[in-house]
Design a protein around this motif. Sequence first.
Motif, PDB file in Angstrom:
ATOM      1  N   UNK A  96      63.206 -19.142  29.040  1.00  0.00           N
ATOM      2  CA  UNK A  96      64.648 -19.019  29.261  1.00  0.00           C
ATOM      3  C   UNK A  96      64.610 -17.551  30.068  1.00  0.00           C
ATOM      4  N   UNK A  97      65.035 -17.818  31.272  1.00  0.00           N
ATOM      5  CA  UNK A  97      65.096 -17.001  32.283  1.00  0.00           C
ATOM      6  C   UNK A  97      66.179 -15.982  32.061  1.00  0.00           C
ATOM      7  N   UNK A  98      67.051 -16.164  31.177  1.00  0.00           N
ATOM      8  CA  UNK A  98      68.025 -15.090  30.948  1.00  0.00           C
ATOM      9  C   UNK A  98      67.778 -14.488  29.543  1.00  0.00           C
ATOM     10  N   UNK A  99      66.592 -14.734  28.959  1.00  0.00           N
ATOM     11  CA  UNK A  99      66.076 -14.133  27.705  1.00  0.00           C
ATOM     12  C   UNK A  99      66.559 -12.753  27.054  1.00  0.00           C
ATOM     13  N   UNK A 100      66.183 -12.085  27.890  1.00  0.00           N
ATOM     14  CA  UNK A 100      66.275 -10.441  27.855  1.00  0.00           C
ATOM     15  C   UNK A 100      67.830 -10.135  27.664  1.00  0.00           C
ATOM     16  N   UNK A 101      68.380 -10.723  28.677  1.00  0.00           N
ATOM     17  CA  UNK A 101      69.864 -10.301  28.916  1.00  0.00           C
ATOM     18  C   UNK A 101      70.668 -11.120  27.603  1.00  0.00           C
ATOM     19  N   UNK A 102      70.542 -12.081  27.371  1.00  0.00           N
ATOM     20  CA  UNK A 102      71.152 -12.914  26.144  1.00  0.00           C
ATOM     21  C   UNK A 102      70.878 -12.084  24.845  1.00  0.00           C
ATOM     22  N   UNK A 103      69.551 -11.821  24.500  1.00  0.00           N
ATOM     23  CA  UNK A 103      69.195 -11.270  23.437  1.00  0.00           C
ATOM     24  C   UNK A 103      69.930  -9.638  23.289  1.00  0.00           C
ATOM     25  N   UNK A 104      69.856  -9.041  24.486  1.00  0.00           N
ATOM     26  CA  UNK A 104      70.386  -7.718  24.437  1.00  0.00           C
ATOM     27  C   UNK A 104      71.873  -7.899  24.408  1.00  0.00           C
TER      28      UNK A 104
END
Length: 181
Positions: A96-104
């Motif tokens: 998931x390219x947005x992994x860090x942003x989504x989880x944050x």
Amino acid sequence: MGLKNKIHAGYLYFLTLTVVDWVDVFTRPTYRHILIDSLRYCQQHKGLELYAWCLMSNHLHLIVGARDGYNLSDILRDFKKFSSKAILKAIQEENESRKDWLLNRFAYTATNDLKTKNFKFWLDGNEAKELHTNAFMEQKLEYIHQNPVVAEIVAEPEHYLYSSALNYAGQPGLLDVILLE
């Protein structure tokens, strides 16, 4: 959920379940299919009666009820709990390219909620509207199926795969629904 949106047994409801901060999670097929599989499970094992649905990028519209002996509030609680955990797990494990942003985003929202430990995926409540009249039910059914048309995703409701509009057009959809007359 406040008293104005209290769910009573024996009625059909128009519901909107919204991802926190209106985050566009359901742009990926993996997450859409987790939600569809979760709804199917609730139909088969939890007593969910599904009359209409439409999954958009950051919210889900439903017209639902519960079979005799089942409680719609309990079904929705279990659905939201399971689907949020499964989607969060997929975000962590998928490419998931947005992994860090989504989880944050989901972790930050959880910091403001005493009931939530690590991540908060769904907004509280369901915006439950009891369907008292046929006219109100028809209005909500039309609203649900027109959502992807209004969003300019498709030109006709039955062209949108992630909705019950296919069922109402006499075609098999991704989920079985009980057609409203």
